[in-house]
Structure formats: structure tokens, C-alpha cells
Design a protein around this motif. Structure first.
Motif, PDB file in Angstrom:
ATOM      1  N   ILE A 136       0.872  -1.149  -0.042  1.00 31.68           N
ATOM      2  CA  ILE A 136      -0.199  -0.022   0.018  1.00 31.68           C
ATOM      3  C   ILE A 136       0.949   1.303   0.028  1.00 31.68           C
ATOM      4  CG2 ILE A 136      -1.805   1.342   1.222  1.00 31.68           C
ATOM      5  CD1 ILE A 136      -2.441  -1.489   0.192  1.00 31.68           C
ATOM      6  N   GLU A 137       0.622   1.989  -0.857  1.00 38.01           N
ATOM      7  CA  GLU A 137       1.299   3.439  -0.945  1.00 38.01           C
ATOM      8  C   GLU A 137       0.683   4.568  -0.259  1.00 38.01           C
ATOM      9  OE1 GLU A 137       3.677   5.694  -4.386  1.00 38.01           O
ATOM     10  OE2 GLU A 137       1.524   5.589  -4.568  1.00 38.01           O
ATOM     11  N   VAL A 138       1.329   5.099   0.785  1.00 39.06           N
ATOM     12  CA  VAL A 138       0.715   6.210   1.534  1.00 39.06           C
ATOM     13  C   VAL A 138       1.270   7.358   0.884  1.00 39.06           C
ATOM     14  CG1 VAL A 138       0.192   7.306   3.777  1.00 39.06           C
ATOM     15  CG2 VAL A 138       0.528   4.717   3.542  1.00 39.06           C
ATOM     16  N   GLN A 139       0.264   8.321   0.607  1.00 38.53           N
ATOM     17  CA  GLN A 139       0.910   9.831   0.079  1.00 38.53           C
ATOM     18  C   GLN A 139       0.229  10.966   1.167  1.00 38.53           C
ATOM     19  OE1 GLN A 139      -0.522  10.292  -3.955  1.00 38.53           O
ATOM     20  NE2 GLN A 139       0.495   8.418  -4.833  1.00 38.53           N
ATOM     21  N   TRP A 140       1.052  11.828   1.164  1.00 35.70           N
ATOM     22  CA  TRP A 140       0.736  12.850   2.075  1.00 35.70           C
ATOM     23  C   TRP A 140       1.416  14.311   1.749  1.00 35.70           C
ATOM     24  CZ3 TRP A 140       4.126   9.198   3.539  1.00 35.70           C
ATOM     25  CH2 TRP A 140       5.436   9.376   3.546  1.00 35.70           C
ATOM     26  N   CYS A 141       0.840  15.493   2.176  1.00 28.91           N
ATOM     27  CA  CYS A 141       1.404  16.644   1.956  1.00 28.91           C
ATOM     28  C   CYS A 141       2.035  17.340   3.258  1.00 28.91           C
ATOM     29  CB  CYS A 141       0.280  17.908   1.508  1.00 28.91           C
ATOM     30  SG  CYS A 141      -0.446  17.226  -0.161  1.00 28.91           S
ATOM     31  N   ALA A 142       3.391  17.853   3.176  1.00 33.93           N
ATOM     32  CA  ALA A 142       3.968  18.533   4.324  1.00 33.93           C
ATOM     33  C   ALA A 142       3.342  19.678   5.017  1.00 33.93           C
ATOM     34  CB  ALA A 142       5.376  19.106   3.634  1.00 33.93           C
ATOM     35  N   PRO A 143       3.365  19.871   6.155  1.00 31.70           N
ATOM     36  CA  PRO A 143       2.664  20.867   6.982  1.00 31.70           C
ATOM     37  C   PRO A 143       3.766  22.076   6.903  1.00 31.70           C
ATOM     38  CG  PRO A 143       3.787  19.641   8.456  1.00 31.70           C
ATOM     39  CD  PRO A 143       3.976  19.070   7.147  1.00 31.70           C
ATOM     40  N   SER A 144       3.142  23.536   7.147  1.00 36.45           N
ATOM     41  CA  SER A 144       3.838  24.697   7.393  1.00 36.45           C
ATOM     42  C   SER A 144       4.830  24.733   8.767  1.00 36.45           C
ATOM     43  CB  SER A 144       2.886  25.896   7.300  1.00 36.45           C
ATOM     44  OG  SER A 144       2.075  25.780   6.057  1.00 36.45           O
ATOM     45  N   SER A 145       5.705  23.751   8.761  1.00 38.37           N
ATOM     46  CA  SER A 145       6.405  23.605   9.842  1.00 38.37           C
ATOM     47  C   SER A 145       7.911  23.203   9.569  1.00 38.37           C
ATOM     48  CB  SER A 145       5.929  22.531  10.978  1.00 38.37           C
ATOM     49  OG  SER A 145       4.604  23.028  11.381  1.00 38.37           O
ATOM     50  N   VAL A 146       8.927  23.357  10.430  1.00 44.12           N
ATOM     51  CA  VAL A 146      10.083  22.745  10.304  1.00 44.12           C
ATOM     52  C   VAL A 146      10.223  21.372  10.170  1.00 44.12           C
ATOM     53  CG1 VAL A 146      12.637  22.860  11.084  1.00 44.12           C
ATOM     54  CG2 VAL A 146      11.369  25.022  11.031  1.00 44.12           C
ATOM     55  N   VAL A 147      10.355  20.524   9.628  1.00 45.76           N
ATOM     56  CA  VAL A 147      10.293  19.025   9.547  1.00 45.76           C
ATOM     57  C   VAL A 147      11.752  18.397   9.287  1.00 45.76           C
ATOM     58  CG1 VAL A 147       8.992  17.079   8.687  1.00 45.76           C
ATOM     59  CG2 VAL A 147       7.939  19.241   8.915  1.00 45.76           C
ATOM     60  N   SER A 148      12.099  17.506  10.180  1.00 44.56           N
ATOM     61  CA  SER A 148      13.121  16.869   9.866  1.00 44.56           C
ATOM     62  C   SER A 148      13.032  15.399   9.575  1.00 44.56           C
ATOM     63  CB  SER A 148      14.075  16.821  11.292  1.00 44.56           C
ATOM     64  OG  SER A 148      13.246  16.043  12.225  1.00 44.56           O
ATOM     65  N   GLY A 149      11.707  14.907   9.319  1.00 47.86           N
ATOM     66  CA  GLY A 149      11.353  13.604   9.195  1.00 47.86           C
ATOM     67  C   GLY A 149       9.794  13.225   9.185  1.00 47.86           C
ATOM     68  N   TYR A 150       9.450  12.158   8.615  1.00 47.94           N
ATOM     69  CA  TYR A 150       7.965  11.638   8.864  1.00 47.94           C
ATOM     70  C   TYR A 150       7.784  10.225   9.290  1.00 47.94           C
ATOM     71  CZ  TYR A 150       6.870  15.778   6.077  1.00 47.94           C
ATOM     72  OH  TYR A 150       6.912  17.084   5.304  1.00 47.94           O
ATOM     73  N   ARG A 151       6.692  10.001   9.905  1.00 51.74           N
ATOM     74  CA  ARG A 151       6.459   8.558  10.528  1.00 51.74           C
ATOM     75  C   ARG A 151       4.938   8.349  10.172  1.00 51.74           C
ATOM     76  NH1 ARG A 151       6.626   8.813  16.901  1.00 51.74           N
ATOM     77  NH2 ARG A 151       6.354   6.589  16.525  1.00 51.74           N
ATOM     78  N   VAL A 152       5.167   6.882   9.536  1.00 51.58           N
ATOM     79  CA  VAL A 152       3.820   6.628   9.265  1.00 51.58           C
ATOM     80  C   VAL A 152       3.361   5.324  10.068  1.00 51.58           C
ATOM     81  CG1 VAL A 152       2.460   5.198   7.588  1.00 51.58           C
ATOM     82  CG2 VAL A 152       4.072   6.961   6.617  1.00 51.58           C
ATOM     83  N   VAL A 153       2.224   5.797  11.021  1.00 49.65           N
ATOM     84  CA  VAL A 153       1.954   4.933  11.994  1.00 49.65           C
ATOM     85  C   VAL A 153       0.645   3.824  11.623  1.00 49.65           C
ATOM     86  CG1 VAL A 153       1.051   4.906  14.437  1.00 49.65           C
ATOM     87  CG2 VAL A 153       2.563   6.709  13.569  1.00 49.65           C
ATOM     88  N   ILE A 154       0.755   2.767  11.615  1.00 51.39           N
ATOM     89  CA  ILE A 154      -0.494   1.914  11.491  1.00 51.39           C
ATOM     90  C   ILE A 154      -0.763   1.197  12.854  1.00 51.39           C
ATOM     91  CG2 ILE A 154      -1.006  -0.084  10.097  1.00 51.39           C
ATOM     92  CD1 ILE A 154       1.294   0.412   8.053  1.00 51.39           C
ATOM     93  N   GLU A 155      -2.155   1.213  12.904  1.00 50.03           N
ATOM     94  CA  GLU A 155      -2.403   0.649  14.212  1.00 50.03           C
ATOM     95  C   GLU A 155      -2.078  -0.692  14.400  1.00 50.03           C
ATOM     96  OE1 GLU A 155      -6.620   1.225  14.720  1.00 50.03           O
ATOM     97  OE2 GLU A 155      -7.061   0.246  12.821  1.00 50.03           O
ATOM     98  N   GLY A 156      -1.795  -1.191  15.269  1.00 50.34           N
ATOM     99  CA  GLY A 156      -1.193  -2.561  15.628  1.00 50.34           C
ATOM    100  C   GLY A 156       0.001  -2.934  15.108  1.00 50.34           C
ATOM    101  N   SER A 157       0.885  -1.900  14.575  1.00 51.58           N
ATOM    102  CA  SER A 157       2.286  -2.151  13.883  1.00 51.58           C
ATOM    103  C   SER A 157       3.059  -0.916  14.069  1.00 51.58           C
ATOM    104  CB  SER A 157       1.953  -2.350  12.282  1.00 51.58           C
ATOM    105  OG  SER A 157       1.093  -3.393  12.001  1.00 51.58           O
ATOM    106  N   GLU A 158       4.198  -1.390  13.895  1.00 52.49           N
ATOM    107  CA  GLU A 158       5.422  -0.545  14.317  1.00 52.49           C
ATOM    108  C   GLU A 158       5.440   0.873  13.229  1.00 52.49           C
ATOM    109  OE1 GLU A 158       9.250  -2.287  14.858  1.00 52.49           O
ATOM    110  OE2 GLU A 158       8.498  -3.474  16.638  1.00 52.49           O
ATOM    111  N   ALA A 159       5.926   1.759  13.578  1.00 54.78           N
ATOM    112  CA  ALA A 159       5.783   3.064  12.924  1.00 54.78           C
ATOM    113  C   ALA A 159       6.943   3.087  12.005  1.00 54.78           C
ATOM    114  CB  ALA A 159       5.746   4.337  13.757  1.00 54.78           C
ATOM    115  N   LEU A 160       6.786   3.368  10.676  1.00 49.30           N
ATOM    116  CA  LEU A 160       7.846   3.781   9.700  1.00 49.30           C
ATOM    117  C   LEU A 160       8.272   4.893   9.543  1.00 49.30           C
ATOM    118  CD1 LEU A 160       6.115   1.054   6.861  1.00 49.30           C
ATOM    119  CD2 LEU A 160       7.907   0.574   8.816  1.00 49.30           C
ATOM    120  N   GLU A 161       9.586   4.971   9.308  1.00 47.10           N
ATOM    121  CA  GLU A 161      10.237   6.434   9.320  1.00 47.10           C
ATOM    122  C   GLU A 161      10.461   6.848   7.862  1.00 47.10           C
ATOM    123  OE1 GLU A 161      13.404   6.817  12.063  1.00 47.10           O
ATOM    124  OE2 GLU A 161      11.914   6.464  13.773  1.00 47.10           O
TER     125      GLU A 161
END
Length: 260
Positions: A136-161
Motif C-alpha cells: 500500500i502506498e501512502v501519500q501525504w502533504c507537508a505541513p507549514s512547519s520545520v520538519v526533519s522527517g515523517y512517521r507512518v503509524v499503522i494501528e497494531g504495527s510499528e511506525a515506519l520512518e
């Protein structure tokens, strides 16, 4: 003769005394009336002439007043130009660098010491071809903030960075109804989940299902068209029968029994 001489002597004596009397009268008149004075004559020239300043201050020690001329300043309003920056595109040049090159304006961004805003999740799209088929491909848009990375969190599973320039990521197969959230991360922590940063996975409609739905819809429309045509034809036939019956009753030679 003696009387004539006496009259001449009296006349001479009177004439000699006349200037003294006239001088006395003149002195008395001068002491009685004040001396006549002439009013000063004031000369006026046109206002605003440079000669006035020269006449008024020629004998004065102070300098003439300084004349301040108004300076008209024209402000040229510069049209505000926003940077051509799409927060939903991956591996894009940072907006700060684009602004430094072109002078455009970037959207407001929260500080590095503040928690980032939540990203906006766009779609959960299954991969149907290639080596990643079934993921499954997850697509998102960046927020108006200083960001150093992203995490994809799936319930019942470990987060992917994922990295700070990433706008999509692949996760394993998901069951229908699984909740997936995307978090932005910086030095202050990670963003909180919101209705815009989370989405539940649903099965997309396949092309076969779409084709079947189109065929069924077309068949139903054709059937309704045929039924409407039959109803209209019956209605026209009834109107014609009534018209023929009315024409037969109006003819006096017409009889249902037969010809006489």
C-alpha cells in the motif's frame, strides 16, 4: 513848518518800533502752537518678493529664516509574489532556497523549537504491478512547519520512518478498515494525530467492477427506453381508434345494421 517836522518824527518812531512788535507776535505764536510733524510714510511691496527679505534683514545681524521646501516621496508598491512551491511534491527544492534565488515569499512556518503541525494524508493506494505488488502506498502533504522527517503509524504495527523530503511511503498489505496516520517530526517532537492526518483503508473499485456497473446501467436505461416507447405507441393507437369512431357516427349514410 514845525508841526510838519513833528509829524515826520512821530512817523519815523512808529516805523522803527513795528519790526519789534512783529517779532514779538511771531514768538508768541510759536510758543502757543505745537510744531507741526509729518506722519511717517510706509512703503509696501508685493508679498513673497525676495526684495522684502533684503530690505528687512539688510541691517540686522540675524540671518534670514530658512525656507523649507516640501519633498514629495512616491512609494512604489511591489506586487507580492508567492514561491512556486507545492508541499505535496516529493524531493522538491526547499522553499527557503527558492526564496533566496527569486525573492518570492514562502508560507509561514512554525519555529524549529515548536511541535510541527500535522501533515495532510491524501490517499492509500494499493500497488497492483511490479515488485511492490500487494503493498500500500501512502501519500501525504507537508505541513507549514520545520520538519526533519515523517512517521507512518499503522494501528497494531510499528511506525515506519521517512526522510524530510519524502511525500509518500510503502507499507505492507492492510486489512479493510485499518487506520493509517502520518506524523511530522522535528527536534521538539512529533505532531498530533488529526482528522486530516489519518485515513482508514478501503478497497478501491476495480476496473472490472466499473465495467460491470456500466453494462448494468446501460441495460437498465435501454429497458426503460423500450417500455416508454411501447406506452407511447399504445397511447397513440387509442387516440386514433377514438378519432375513427367519431368520424363514423357523424356520417348519416353510415349504419351499423347495413345498407338500406
Amino acid at each position: 513848518m514845525m508841526s510838519l517836522c513833528r509829524n515826520l518824527a512821530v512817523l519815523l518812531l512808529f516805523l522803527s518800533d513795528l519790526p519789534l512788535h512783529h517779532s514779538h507776535l511771531s514768538t508768541h505764536a510759536a510758543s502757543t502752537f505745537p510744531p507741526a510733524t509729518r506722519p511717517p510714510i510706509i512703503f509696501m511691496t508685493a508679498f513673497g518678493s525676495d526684495d522684502d527679505y533684503d530690505d528687512d534683514y539688510s541691517d540686522s545681524s540675524s540671518p534670514p529664516p530658512e525656507v523649507v521646501h516640501a519633498v514629495k516621496t512616491t512609494f512604489v508598491q511591489r506586487e507580492v509574489q508567492l514561491c512556486q512551491y507545492n508541499p505535496c511534491l516529493e524531493n522538491q527544492e526547499p522553499c527557503e532556497q527558492i526564496s533566496a534565488k527569486t525573492g518570492c515569499l514562502c508560507p509561514g512556518v512554525s519555529g524549529v523549537n515548536e511541535l510541527p503541525h500535522a501533515p495532510i494524508i491524501q490517499v492509500l493506494r494499493p500497488i497492483s504491478e511490479g515488485d511492490d505488488k500487494g503493498k500500500i502506498e501512502v501519500q501525504w502533504c507537508a505541513p507549514s512547519s520545520v520538519v526533519s522527517g515523517y512517521r507512518v503509524v499503522i494501528e497494531g504495527s510499528e511506525a515506519l520512518e521517512f526522510g524530510e523530503v519524502s511525500r509518500r511511503g510503502l507499507v505492507g498489505s492492510l486489512e479493510v478498515g485499518t487506520k493509517v496516520c502520518v506524523e511530522a517530526v522535528n527536534g521538539a517532537g512529533h505532531s498530533s494525530s488529526s482528522e486530516f492526518s489519518c485515513k482508514r483503508y478501503t478497497l478501491p473499485e476495480s476496473s472490472e467492477h466499473k465495467l460491470l456497473a456500466g453494462v448494468i446501467g446501460g441495460g437498465v436505461a435501454l429497458l426503460l427506453l423500450i417500455i416508454a416507447a411501447v406506452i407511447l405507441w399504445n397511447h397513440q393507437m387509442r387516440k386514433k381508434a377514438k378519432r375513427d369512431s367519431a368520424d363514423g357516427l357523424g356520417n348519416p349514410s353510415y349504419s351499423t345494421v347495413g345498407t338500406l
